[in-house]
Design a protein around this motif. Structure first.
Motif, short mmCIF file in Angstrom:
data_model
loop_
_atom_site.label_atom_id
_atom_site.label_comp_id
_atom_site.label_asym_id
_atom_site.label_seq_id
_atom_site.Cartn_x
_atom_site.Cartn_y
_atom_site.Cartn_z
N ILE A 1 0.85 -1.19 0.00
CA ILE A 1 0.00 0.00 0.00
C ILE A 1 0.89 1.24 0.00
O ILE A 1 1.87 1.31 0.73
N ASP A 2 0.49 2.23 -0.81
CA ASP A 2 1.24 3.48 -0.88
C ASP A 2 0.65 4.55 0.03
O ASP A 2 1.37 5.33 0.64
N ILE A 3 -0.69 4.59 0.10
CA ILE A 3 -1.38 5.61 0.87
C ILE A 3 -2.54 4.97 1.64
O ILE A 3 -3.25 4.12 1.09
N ILE A 4 -2.71 5.39 2.89
CA ILE A 4 -3.86 4.98 3.69
C ILE A 4 -4.71 6.22 3.93
O ILE A 4 -4.21 7.26 4.36
N VAL A 5 -6.02 6.09 3.65
CA VAL A 5 -7.00 7.12 3.97
C VAL A 5 -7.91 6.49 5.01
O VAL A 5 -8.67 5.57 4.70
N CYS A 6 -7.82 6.97 6.25
CA CYS A 6 -8.42 6.23 7.37
C CYS A 6 -9.27 7.10 8.26
O CYS A 6 -8.82 8.14 8.75
N ASP A 7 -10.49 6.65 8.50
CA ASP A 7 -11.36 7.28 9.49
C ASP A 7 -10.72 7.14 10.87
O ASP A 7 -10.04 6.15 11.15
N ASN B 1 -12.80 18.46 14.50
CA ASN B 1 -12.17 19.56 13.80
C ASN B 1 -11.51 20.59 14.71
O ASN B 1 -11.21 21.69 14.28
N ASN B 2 -11.25 20.23 15.97
CA ASN B 2 -10.56 21.19 16.82
C ASN B 2 -9.05 20.98 16.72
O ASN B 2 -8.57 19.89 16.38
N HIS B 3 -8.31 22.02 17.00
CA HIS B 3 -6.86 21.99 16.81
C HIS B 3 -6.18 20.92 17.65
O HIS B 3 -5.22 20.29 17.19
N GLU B 4 -6.66 20.68 18.85
CA GLU B 4 -6.04 19.68 19.72
C GLU B 4 -6.12 18.28 19.10
O GLU B 4 -5.15 17.52 19.15
N ASP B 5 -7.27 17.94 18.53
CA ASP B 5 -7.42 16.62 17.90
C ASP B 5 -6.54 16.50 16.66
O ASP B 5 -5.91 15.46 16.44
N ILE B 6 -6.48 17.53 15.87
CA ILE B 6 -5.64 17.51 14.67
C ILE B 6 -4.18 17.35 15.04
O ILE B 6 -3.46 16.51 14.48
N ILE B 7 -3.73 18.11 16.02
CA ILE B 7 -2.34 18.02 16.48
C ILE B 7 -2.06 16.64 17.06
O ILE B 7 -1.01 16.04 16.79
N HIS B 8 -3.00 16.10 17.80
CA HIS B 8 -2.84 14.76 18.38
C HIS B 8 -2.66 13.72 17.27
O HIS B 8 -1.78 12.86 17.34
N VAL C 1 -10.84 17.01 7.44
CA VAL C 1 -12.08 17.09 8.22
C VAL C 1 -13.26 16.70 7.32
O VAL C 1 -13.35 17.13 6.18
N LYS C 2 -14.14 15.84 7.88
CA LYS C 2 -15.37 15.45 7.18
C LYS C 2 -16.35 16.61 7.18
O LYS C 2 -16.38 17.36 8.16
N PRO C 3 -17.17 16.73 6.17
CA PRO C 3 -17.24 15.89 4.98
C PRO C 3 -16.02 16.13 4.09
O PRO C 3 -15.53 17.25 4.00
N VAL C 4 -15.56 15.07 3.44
CA VAL C 4 -14.34 15.13 2.65
C VAL C 4 -14.57 15.96 1.39
O VAL C 4 -15.54 15.75 0.65
N CYS C 5 -13.67 16.89 1.16
CA CYS C 5 -13.60 17.61 -0.10
C CYS C 5 -12.63 16.82 -0.97
O CYS C 5 -11.45 16.70 -0.64
N TYR C 6 -13.13 16.23 -2.05
CA TYR C 6 -12.30 15.33 -2.85
C TYR C 6 -11.18 16.04 -3.59
O TYR C 6 -10.14 15.44 -3.86
N ASP C 7 -11.33 17.32 -3.87
CA ASP C 7 -10.21 18.08 -4.43
C ASP C 7 -9.08 18.16 -3.42
O ASP C 7 -7.90 18.05 -3.77
#
Length: 112
Positions: free
Chosen positions: A45-51, A84-91, A102-108
């Motif tokens: 696998i090259d890339i993982i896109v994971c919930d 979508n809060n900064h603490e979760d993203i940093i974690h 952040v969901k909903p995913v923007c496919y671009d």
């Protein structure tokens, strides 16, 4: 590229798969981190896109495992979450994720 998409919501999983297939990539899917890890044992696998939030093994647990293993190549890891809060993203990034969407995913955004 071989892209592994992981989400416990089958509708979202299928939507990701359809969009990524349009870009010409081979897409593998799994409903949770445990099934994804089993797939990583036998598939390059090259890339993982994971919930992030899933039963059995969540996205951050899988990310920690991927970062601790010696795969034949680096696997780019993207966490997708409604958090979508900064603490979760940093974690998530400190856990070893390369990117965070952040969901909903923007496919671009995902394609970039």
């Amino acid at each position: 590229m071989n892209i592994l998409v992981i989400d416990d919501n089958q509708t979202i999983l299928r939507q990701h798969e359809l969009n990524i297939n349009k870009w010409g990539h081979k897409v593998y899917t799994a409903a949770n981190g445990l099934k994804a890890y089993e797939m990583l044992e036998s598939t390059q696998i090259d890339i993982i896109v994971c919930d992030w939030m899933m039963p059995e093994m969540d996205g951050l647990e899988l990310c920690k495992i991927v970062r601790s293993k010696d795969f034949s190549q680096y696997i780019y890891f993207i966490i997708v979450s409604s958090k979508n809060n900064h603490e979760d993203i940093i974690h998530a990034l400190n856990t070893g994720a390369d990117d965070y969407i952040v969901k909903p995913v923007c496919y671009d955004e995902l394609r970039s």
